[in-house]
Design a protein around this motif. Sequence first.
Motif, PDB file in Angstrom:
ATOM      1  N   ARG A  35     129.690  27.918 -41.444  1.00 56.41           N
ATOM      2  CA  ARG A  35     129.110  28.254 -40.150  1.00 56.41           C
ATOM      3  C   ARG A  35     127.963  29.232 -40.353  1.00 56.41           C
ATOM      4  NH1 ARG A  35     132.940  27.993 -35.704  1.00 56.41           N
ATOM      5  NH2 ARG A  35     132.617  30.193 -35.255  1.00 56.41           N
ATOM      6  N   GLN A  36     126.918  29.092 -39.531  1.00 62.09           N
ATOM      7  CA  GLN A  36     125.693  29.847 -39.764  1.00 62.09           C
ATOM      8  C   GLN A  36     125.298  30.698 -38.558  1.00 62.09           C
ATOM      9  OE1 GLN A  36     124.003  25.776 -40.703  1.00 62.09           O
ATOM     10  NE2 GLN A  36     122.707  27.056 -41.999  1.00 62.09           N
ATOM     11  N   LEU A  37     124.639  31.809 -38.854  1.00 63.92           N
ATOM     12  CA  LEU A  37     124.104  32.670 -37.804  1.00 63.92           C
ATOM     13  C   LEU A  37     122.696  32.189 -37.453  1.00 63.92           C
ATOM     14  CD1 LEU A  37     124.236  35.371 -36.148  1.00 63.92           C
ATOM     15  CD2 LEU A  37     123.087  36.423 -38.088  1.00 63.92           C
ATOM     16  N   LEU A  38     122.519  31.712 -36.237  1.00 62.47           N
ATOM     17  CA  LEU A  38     121.214  31.153 -35.835  1.00 62.47           C
ATOM     18  C   LEU A  38     120.814  31.710 -34.473  1.00 62.47           C
ATOM     19  CD1 LEU A  38     122.111  27.516 -36.877  1.00 62.47           C
ATOM     20  CD2 LEU A  38     120.463  28.981 -38.058  1.00 62.47           C
ATOM     21  N   ILE A  39     120.242  32.908 -34.474  1.00 61.19           N
ATOM     22  CA  ILE A  39     119.894  33.530 -33.192  1.00 61.19           C
ATOM     23  C   ILE A  39     118.431  33.364 -32.834  1.00 61.19           C
ATOM     24  CG2 ILE A  39     121.773  35.218 -33.138  1.00 61.19           C
ATOM     25  CD1 ILE A  39     119.877  37.248 -34.372  1.00 61.19           C
ATOM     26  N   VAL A  40     117.633  32.899 -33.775  1.00 66.88           N
ATOM     27  CA  VAL A  40     116.213  32.666 -33.476  1.00 66.88           C
ATOM     28  C   VAL A  40     116.078  31.248 -32.925  1.00 66.88           C
ATOM     29  CG1 VAL A  40     113.902  32.541 -34.466  1.00 66.88           C
ATOM     30  CG2 VAL A  40     115.558  34.150 -35.380  1.00 66.88           C
ATOM     31  N   PRO A  41     115.346  31.082 -31.808  1.00 71.37           N
ATOM     32  CA  PRO A  41     115.197  29.730 -31.262  1.00 71.37           C
ATOM     33  C   PRO A  41     114.497  28.796 -32.262  1.00 71.37           C
ATOM     34  CG  PRO A  41     114.380  31.396 -29.725  1.00 71.37           C
ATOM     35  CD  PRO A  41     114.649  32.099 -31.010  1.00 71.37           C
ATOM     36  N   ALA A  42     115.090  27.628 -32.480  1.00 70.76           N
ATOM     37  CA  ALA A  42     114.556  26.682 -33.468  1.00 70.76           C
ATOM     38  C   ALA A  42     113.133  26.271 -33.132  1.00 70.76           C
ATOM     39  CB  ALA A  42     115.456  25.453 -33.546  1.00 70.76           C
ATOM     40  N   GLN A  43     112.897  26.036 -31.838  1.00 71.27           N
ATOM     41  CA  GLN A  43     111.591  25.536 -31.418  1.00 71.27           C
ATOM     42  C   GLN A  43     110.465  26.510 -31.786  1.00 71.27           C
ATOM     43  OE1 GLN A  43     111.251  24.875 -27.258  1.00 71.27           O
ATOM     44  NE2 GLN A  43     109.827  23.164 -27.483  1.00 71.27           N
ATOM     45  N   GLN A  44     110.742  27.781 -31.525  1.00 69.87           N
ATOM     46  CA  GLN A  44     109.754  28.819 -31.796  1.00 69.87           C
ATOM     47  C   GLN A  44     109.406  28.880 -33.293  1.00 69.87           C
ATOM     48  OE1 GLN A  44     111.103  32.390 -30.031  1.00 69.87           O
ATOM     49  NE2 GLN A  44     109.034  33.073 -29.616  1.00 69.87           N
ATOM     50  N   LEU A  45     110.458  28.807 -34.090  1.00 67.40           N
ATOM     51  CA  LEU A  45     110.274  28.877 -35.534  1.00 67.40           C
ATOM     52  C   LEU A  45     109.510  27.648 -36.030  1.00 67.40           C
ATOM     53  CD1 LEU A  45     111.105  30.954 -37.594  1.00 67.40           C
ATOM     54  CD2 LEU A  45     113.087  29.551 -38.137  1.00 67.40           C
ATOM     55  N   GLU A  46     109.824  26.496 -35.466  1.00 67.10           N
ATOM     56  CA  GLU A  46     109.154  25.261 -35.874  1.00 67.10           C
ATOM     57  C   GLU A  46     107.669  25.288 -35.509  1.00 67.10           C
ATOM     58  OE1 GLU A  46     111.532  21.962 -34.459  1.00 67.10           O
ATOM     59  OE2 GLU A  46     113.254  22.739 -35.587  1.00 67.10           O
ATOM     60  N   GLN A  47     107.373  25.897 -34.370  1.00 68.52           N
ATOM     61  CA  GLN A  47     105.959  26.041 -33.980  1.00 68.52           C
ATOM     62  C   GLN A  47     105.208  26.880 -35.006  1.00 68.52           C
ATOM     63  OE1 GLN A  47     106.022  27.668 -30.034  1.00 68.52           O
ATOM     64  NE2 GLN A  47     106.482  25.688 -29.077  1.00 68.52           N
ATOM     65  N   MET A  48     105.838  27.996 -35.391  1.00 69.79           N
ATOM     66  CA  MET A  48     105.205  28.872 -36.391  1.00 69.79           C
ATOM     67  C   MET A  48     105.043  28.135 -37.710  1.00 69.79           C
ATOM     68  SD  MET A  48     107.156  32.457 -35.905  1.00 69.79           S
ATOM     69  CE  MET A  48     107.367  33.177 -34.300  1.00 69.79           C
ATOM     70  N   ALA A  49     106.070  27.394 -38.078  1.00 66.55           N
ATOM     71  CA  ALA A  49     106.026  26.652 -39.341  1.00 66.55           C
ATOM     72  C   ALA A  49     104.902  25.622 -39.319  1.00 66.55           C
ATOM     73  CB  ALA A  49     107.365  25.969 -39.600  1.00 66.55           C
ATOM     74  N   GLN A  50     104.730  24.967 -38.188  1.00 60.43           N
ATOM     75  CA  GLN A  50     103.671  23.958 -38.050  1.00 60.43           C
ATOM     76  C   GLN A  50     102.299  24.612 -38.208  1.00 60.43           C
ATOM     77  OE1 GLN A  50     104.093  20.243 -36.864  1.00 60.43           O
ATOM     78  NE2 GLN A  50     102.280  20.464 -38.132  1.00 60.43           N
ATOM     79  N   VAL A  51     102.143  25.774 -37.591  1.00 63.33           N
ATOM     80  CA  VAL A  51     100.860  26.486 -37.683  1.00 63.33           C
ATOM     81  C   VAL A  51     100.542  26.836 -39.140  1.00 63.33           C
ATOM     82  CG1 VAL A  51      99.691  28.665 -37.122  1.00 63.33           C
ATOM     83  CG2 VAL A  51     100.909  27.395 -35.333  1.00 63.33           C
ATOM     84  N   SER A  52     101.524  27.396 -39.846  1.00 63.17           N
ATOM     85  CA  SER A  52     101.205  27.800 -41.223  1.00 63.17           C
ATOM     86  C   SER A  52     101.089  26.596 -42.154  1.00 63.17           C
ATOM     87  CB  SER A  52     102.182  28.847 -41.762  1.00 63.17           C
ATOM     88  OG  SER A  52     103.490  28.446 -41.530  1.00 63.17           O
ATOM     89  N   PHE A  53     101.835  25.527 -41.856  1.00 62.27           N
ATOM     90  CA  PHE A  53     101.701  24.288 -42.655  1.00 62.27           C
ATOM     91  C   PHE A  53     100.286  23.712 -42.494  1.00 62.27           C
ATOM     92  CE2 PHE A  53     102.451  19.615 -43.193  1.00 62.27           C
ATOM     93  CZ  PHE A  53     102.987  19.633 -44.468  1.00 62.27           C
ATOM     94  N   ASN A  54      99.806  23.672 -41.266  1.00 63.42           N
ATOM     95  CA  ASN A  54      98.448  23.160 -41.012  1.00 63.42           C
ATOM     96  C   ASN A  54      97.399  24.028 -41.701  1.00 63.42           C
ATOM     97  OD1 ASN A  54      99.647  21.222 -39.458  1.00 63.42           O
ATOM     98  ND2 ASN A  54      99.062  22.117 -37.482  1.00 63.42           N
ATOM     99  N   GLU A  55      97.616  25.340 -41.614  1.00 68.14           N
ATOM    100  CA  GLU A  55      96.672  26.277 -42.253  1.00 68.14           C
ATOM    101  C   GLU A  55      96.598  26.046 -43.754  1.00 68.14           C
ATOM    102  OE1 GLU A  55      96.987  30.183 -39.423  1.00 68.14           O
ATOM    103  OE2 GLU A  55      97.402  30.440 -41.564  1.00 68.14           O
ATOM    104  N   GLN A  56      97.786  25.951 -44.351  1.00 64.70           N
ATOM    105  CA  GLN A  56      97.877  25.698 -45.796  1.00 64.70           C
ATOM    106  C   GLN A  56      97.115  24.423 -46.158  1.00 64.70           C
ATOM    107  OE1 GLN A  56     101.911  25.001 -48.015  1.00 64.70           O
ATOM    108  NE2 GLN A  56     101.088  22.994 -47.492  1.00 64.70           N
ATOM    109  N   ASN A  57      97.320  23.383 -45.368  1.00 66.49           N
ATOM    110  CA  ASN A  57      96.695  22.088 -45.691  1.00 66.49           C
ATOM    111  C   ASN A  57      95.187  22.120 -45.484  1.00 66.49           C
ATOM    112  OD1 ASN A  57      99.259  21.299 -46.240  1.00 66.49           O
ATOM    113  ND2 ASN A  57      99.546  20.145 -44.341  1.00 66.49           N
ATOM    114  N   GLU A  58      94.748  22.831 -44.462  1.00 69.07           N
ATOM    115  CA  GLU A  58      93.300  22.947 -44.224  1.00 69.07           C
ATOM    116  C   GLU A  58      92.615  23.686 -45.364  1.00 69.07           C
ATOM    117  OE1 GLU A  58      91.244  21.341 -42.336  1.00 69.07           O
ATOM    118  OE2 GLU A  58      93.091  20.307 -41.808  1.00 69.07           O
TER     119      GLU A  58
END
Length: 271
Positions: A35-58
């Motif tokens: 069982r895992q502790l997951l208090i950060v909203p997944a959606q928010q984290l995924e948005q951030m991840a998408q931003v940095s993934f795009n930045e890295q690729n650019e």
Amino acid sequence: MKLTLIKQAVVVSVIATLAGCSSTTSPGAVDVDRRQLLIVPAQQLEQMAQVSFNEQNEKARAAGKLVTQGAAYDRVRRVAARLQQQAPVFRPDAANWNWEVALINSPELNASVAPGGKITVYTGIIDKLQLTDDELAMVLGHEIAHALREHGRERVSQAMAQNLIGSVVMGALQTSEAQAKMAGQVTDVMLTLPNSRKNEIEADKIGLEIAARAGYNPAAAMSVWQKMGSASSGARPPEFLSTHPANESRIAELTRMQAAVMPLYQAASRQ
Ligand SMILES: [Zn+2]
């Protein structure tokens, strides 16, 4: 100091209870059910991840290092796609994820994944280790498993639970200042803290099962780590090893897990 640690432990466990601590994935044949502790909203984290993934690729594209065609690119895409097809075995919603794979032309022996299934592979790990398709599947399967288990979100959640006592999460995140603060912490946690050994074992197990179900030979799990181990004696140790020690216990564990996944591989091979 001691008291602070106890206080933190209590806060973490209280939050875990309030947040309805649960496992992100089904146990599978490899039986991962922590069982895992997951208090950060997944959606928010995924948005951030998408931003940095795009930045890295650019950045990589601007430097002429983003590989978007050719044999190596096609190969990585093909293996990743076969593995992704098996991801819903562990969590049905993964069928709807927007999986992305970036191949970067760089001598680094590394691969990584960001929340939501944003996979990065460096040509160095494929070329220098001369990975077979089976071995590449083990590396990609391991990264896919980290994403399915939401290990990034878990690490960020743990960091928040320990550092932001009193002002924890949701409400505080509605201001842009708090969001910026969290983004900074998220970046720190994701970039600087390696996964725990527990997380690594889970990613090994689930990755191995996904690869076996996709028809990749489970024996490659051992050979890829042996290759990684041999590469570490060179002048420049693999970056992957700083967060993924290729020690004997890891290889022993992967060897022990062969029995659980071999029937899945055999079934996939017969199809
Ligand atoms: Zn890992």
